[in-house]
Design a protein around this motif. Structure first.
Motif, PDB file in Angstrom:
ATOM      1  N   ARG A   1       0.840  -1.206   0.000  1.00 14.75           N
ATOM      2  CA  ARG A   1       0.000   0.000   0.000  1.00 14.75           C
ATOM      3  C   ARG A   1       0.877   1.259   0.000  1.00 14.75           C
ATOM      4  NH1 ARG A   1      -4.692  -0.246   4.216  1.00 14.75           N
ATOM      5  NH2 ARG A   1      -5.133  -2.147   3.091  1.00 14.75           N
ATOM      6  N   ILE A   2       1.923   1.223   0.821  1.00 17.23           N
ATOM      7  CA  ILE A   2       2.833   2.381   0.899  1.00 17.23           C
ATOM      8  C   ILE A   2       3.520   2.587  -0.453  1.00 17.23           C
ATOM      9  CG2 ILE A   2       4.971   3.239   1.958  1.00 17.23           C
ATOM     10  CD1 ILE A   2       4.131   1.734   4.502  1.00 17.23           C
ATOM     11  N   LEU A   3       3.955   1.467  -1.040  1.00 17.55           N
ATOM     12  CA  LEU A   3       4.657   1.554  -2.331  1.00 17.55           C
ATOM     13  C   LEU A   3       3.740   2.152  -3.406  1.00 17.55           C
ATOM     14  CD1 LEU A   3       7.422   0.711  -3.559  1.00 17.55           C
ATOM     15  CD2 LEU A   3       6.347  -1.401  -4.288  1.00 17.55           C
ATOM     16  N   GLN A   4       2.501   1.674  -3.444  1.00 17.81           N
ATOM     17  CA  GLN A   4       1.549   2.194  -4.446  1.00 17.81           C
ATOM     18  C   GLN A   4       1.293   3.683  -4.205  1.00 17.81           C
ATOM     19  OE1 GLN A   4       0.735   0.354  -6.920  1.00 17.81           O
ATOM     20  NE2 GLN A   4       1.471  -1.574  -6.084  1.00 17.81           N
ATOM     21  N   ASN A   5       1.134   4.058  -2.935  1.00 17.96           N
ATOM     22  CA  ASN A   5       0.874   5.477  -2.634  1.00 17.96           C
ATOM     23  C   ASN A   5       2.077   6.349  -2.982  1.00 17.96           C
ATOM     24  OD1 ASN A   5      -1.690   5.022  -1.755  1.00 17.96           O
ATOM     25  ND2 ASN A   5      -1.119   4.796   0.389  1.00 17.96           N
TER      26      ASN A   5
ATOM     27  N   LEU B   1       0.731  -1.881 -20.301  1.00 19.22           N
ATOM     28  CA  LEU B   1      -0.596  -2.107 -19.692  1.00 19.22           C
ATOM     29  C   LEU B   1      -1.071  -0.847 -18.977  1.00 19.22           C
ATOM     30  CD1 LEU B   1      -0.365  -5.577 -17.877  1.00 19.22           C
ATOM     31  CD2 LEU B   1      -1.630  -5.053 -19.948  1.00 19.22           C
ATOM     32  N   PRO B   2      -2.387  -0.615 -18.925  1.00 21.58           N
ATOM     33  CA  PRO B   2      -2.888   0.490 -18.102  1.00 21.58           C
ATOM     34  C   PRO B   2      -2.463   0.297 -16.643  1.00 21.58           C
ATOM     35  CG  PRO B   2      -4.621  -0.376 -19.499  1.00 21.58           C
ATOM     36  CD  PRO B   2      -3.460  -1.305 -19.651  1.00 21.58           C
ATOM     37  N   ALA B   3      -2.228   1.400 -15.949  1.00 18.17           N
ATOM     38  CA  ALA B   3      -1.655   1.342 -14.597  1.00 18.17           C
ATOM     39  C   ALA B   3      -2.423   0.414 -13.650  1.00 18.17           C
ATOM     40  CB  ALA B   3      -1.589   2.738 -14.017  1.00 18.17           C
TER      41      ALA B   3
ATOM     42  N   GLN C   1      -4.422  -2.116 -14.325  1.00 18.10           N
ATOM     43  CA  GLN C   1      -4.301  -3.527 -14.725  1.00 18.10           C
ATOM     44  C   GLN C   1      -2.947  -4.079 -14.298  1.00 18.10           C
ATOM     45  OE1 GLN C   1      -5.175  -4.492 -18.820  1.00 18.10           O
ATOM     46  NE2 GLN C   1      -6.980  -3.184 -18.824  1.00 18.10           N
ATOM     47  N   ARG C   2      -1.899  -3.269 -14.520  1.00 15.30           N
ATOM     48  CA  ARG C   2      -0.554  -3.704 -14.143  1.00 15.30           C
ATOM     49  C   ARG C   2      -0.468  -3.917 -12.625  1.00 15.30           C
ATOM     50  NH1 ARG C   2       2.399   0.046 -16.574  1.00 15.30           N
ATOM     51  NH2 ARG C   2       2.061   1.448 -14.846  1.00 15.30           N
ATOM     52  N   GLU C   3      -1.048  -2.963 -11.901  1.00 18.47           N
ATOM     53  CA  GLU C   3      -1.032  -3.035 -10.440  1.00 18.47           C
ATOM     54  C   GLU C   3      -1.732  -4.314  -9.960  1.00 18.47           C
ATOM     55  OE1 GLU C   3      -2.604  -0.127  -6.912  1.00 18.47           O
ATOM     56  OE2 GLU C   3      -2.447   0.722  -8.902  1.00 18.47           O
ATOM     57  N   ALA C   4      -2.919  -4.555 -10.522  1.00 21.54           N
ATOM     58  CA  ALA C   4      -3.686  -5.745 -10.119  1.00 21.54           C
ATOM     59  C   ALA C   4      -2.925  -7.017 -10.467  1.00 21.54           C
ATOM     60  CB  ALA C   4      -5.038  -5.734 -10.817  1.00 21.54           C
ATOM     61  N   PHE C   5      -2.367  -7.068 -11.658  1.00 20.25           N
ATOM     62  CA  PHE C   5      -1.631  -8.252 -12.111  1.00 20.25           C
ATOM     63  C   PHE C   5      -0.451  -8.549 -11.178  1.00 20.25           C
ATOM     64  CE2 PHE C   5       2.000  -9.973 -14.392  1.00 20.25           C
ATOM     65  CZ  PHE C   5       1.478 -11.131 -14.924  1.00 20.25           C
ATOM     66  N   ILE C   6       0.326  -7.493 -10.890  1.00 21.91           N
ATOM     67  CA  ILE C   6       1.527  -7.689 -10.063  1.00 21.91           C
ATOM     68  C   ILE C   6       1.162  -8.118  -8.652  1.00 21.91           C
ATOM     69  CG2 ILE C   6       3.422  -6.417  -8.953  1.00 21.91           C
ATOM     70  CD1 ILE C   6       3.841  -5.009 -11.646  1.00 21.91           C
TER      71      ILE C   6
ATOM     72  N   THR D   1     -11.548  -8.288 -12.904  1.00 22.14           N
ATOM     73  CA  THR D   1     -11.613  -7.741 -14.273  1.00 22.14           C
ATOM     74  C   THR D   1     -10.235  -7.253 -14.729  1.00 22.14           C
ATOM     75  OG1 THR D   1     -13.813  -6.979 -13.693  1.00 22.14           O
ATOM     76  CG2 THR D   1     -12.891  -6.108 -15.729  1.00 22.14           C
ATOM     77  N   HIS D   2      -9.568  -6.490 -13.852  1.00 23.39           N
ATOM     78  CA  HIS D   2      -8.240  -5.965 -14.202  1.00 23.39           C
ATOM     79  C   HIS D   2      -7.268  -7.107 -14.501  1.00 23.39           C
ATOM     80  CE1 HIS D   2      -9.177  -1.857 -13.543  1.00 23.39           C
ATOM     81  NE2 HIS D   2      -9.253  -1.906 -12.226  1.00 23.39           N
ATOM     82  N   CYS D   3      -7.285  -8.134 -13.630  1.00 19.10           N
ATOM     83  CA  CYS D   3      -6.354  -9.258 -13.802  1.00 19.10           C
ATOM     84  C   CYS D   3      -6.642  -9.984 -15.112  1.00 19.10           C
ATOM     85  CB  CYS D   3      -6.492 -10.248 -12.643  1.00 19.10           C
ATOM     86  SG  CYS D   3      -5.721  -9.663 -11.151  1.00 19.10           S
TER      87      CYS D   3
END
Lengths: 143, 195
Positions: B61-65, B131-133, B135-140, B165-167
């Motif tokens: 969460r911190i990394l994404q923020n 990939l859209p941000a 989708q990439r976030e969800a995949f990773i 959906t994103h994945c």
């Protein structure tokens, strides 16, 4: 039937996703020495900070004063609000006290005793005085 | 409450993935290193009282923020730099360091396998960057960090349905891009087994 197909699709998708991720994972282990060194430095820095935090040494050793500074540092908006409120309250206080001083001077300097200003019977006489003073003031300005 | 040793072990276990994950998002290794460092310092400073079990989700969460903060700052900076664009040079790629090209370890001895894997990896990484941000976030998070759907949704701040959906879209897009480049899922699976 449809549920089964959807579930199979979902499982297939998960498998494919994990295959991609597996490759990414393998590749992530092959970083340059410089990158690894920077990551290690960052990690050590974070661990040192954690150690300090655990020992209560952060922000002036965890003393009462240190806690106040720590609190103030993390609640800047509140502290700014408090400072502003204090300044505004101070200004109001100064204004009120100067008004009191003016009133006292006027009461003591007047020919009438102070009780006369709260006596309803003196009201017409006081109004006349005020009108007279204003007229005098206008005249002095014109001259 | 996690000990410093536990924090150190945790950071050691996630730092490489976190770095690569950030590189895919920001496409700049130096910026990615700064972001990962910021995230590490934040978790050590602000969440020292948390247990080690909470760290994986917190760190993500911190990394994404931190990445989002970077994008926000970048947006403002781009606005100003576009106004003064004639002063920009943007030729940092010339500075190559020989250390950057050294691989730390490579288990596979066969050069042809190494080459094939390296090419496929390059394709996957490029596809991931495109990939859209979200989708990439969800995949990773879902497949690389091995989080379940609920955890991924919690880190991303969206519903479980959105994560699925994103994945799904991310995996389909990746497979499609690789298929176009002549790399099928069988080859991916094979490379995965060999590595």
């Amino acid at each position: 039937m449809i549920d089964n197909i959807q579930q199979r699709d979902s499982e297939l998708q998960d498998t494919q996703g994990r295959q991609f991720a597996g490759l990414l994972d393998t590749h992530a282990n092959r970083l340059s020495m410089r990158t690894l060194k920077r990551l290690e430095d960052a990690r050590l820095q974070a661990v040192r900070l954690h150690e300090q935090k655990m020992a209560g040494n952060v922000h002036n050793g965890g003393s009462t004063l240190g806690k106040v500074f720590f609190w103030a540092d993390h609640h800047r908006a509140v502290v700014t609000g408090l400072v502003l409120a204090t300044v505004v309250a101070g200004l109001l206080l100064v204004q009120t006290s100067s008004f009191k001083v003016d009133t006292d001077t006027m009461l003591l300097g007047s020919e009438l005793p102070p009780e006369a200003f709260v006596d309803r019977g003196f009201e017409p006489s006081l109004n006349r005085r005020v009108n007279f003073d204003e007229t005098q003031e206008v005249r002095s300005i014109k001259l | 409450m996690a000990s410093s040793q536990e924090l150190s072990d945790f950071l050691r276990s996630v730092e490489r993935r976190a770095f690569k994950q950030t590189v895919y998002a920001v496409r700049d290794e130096h910026v990615a290193l700064d972001i990962v460092q910021d995230a590490m310092l934040k978790i050590a400073e602000k969440y020292a009282d948390k247990s080690v079990g909470e760290y994986p989700m917190l760190f993500q969460r911190i990394l994404q923020n931190t990445m989002r903060d970077y994008w926000r700052r970048q947006k403002v900076r781009n606005l100003w730099t576009s106004l003064f664009s004639s002063f920009g040079s943007g030729d940092d790629d010339d500075e190559r360091d020989p250390l950057e090209t050294i691989d730390v370890e490579d288990a596979s001895k066969d050069p042809s396998v190494q080459l094939e894997r390296s090419q496929t990896m390059h394709l996957i990484e490029k596809a991931l960057e495109r990939l859209p941000a979200r989708q990439r976030e969800a995949f990773i998070l879902r497949y690389w960090e091995d989080m379940d759907v609920a955890e991924t949704a919690s880190v991303m701040g969206c519903s479980e349905g959105s994560v699925k959906t994103h994945c799904s879209r991310a995996v389909h897009t990746l497979a499609m891009i690789l298929e176009k480049q002549g790399v099928g899922m069988k080859a991916i699976a094979q490379l995965g087994v060999e590595s």
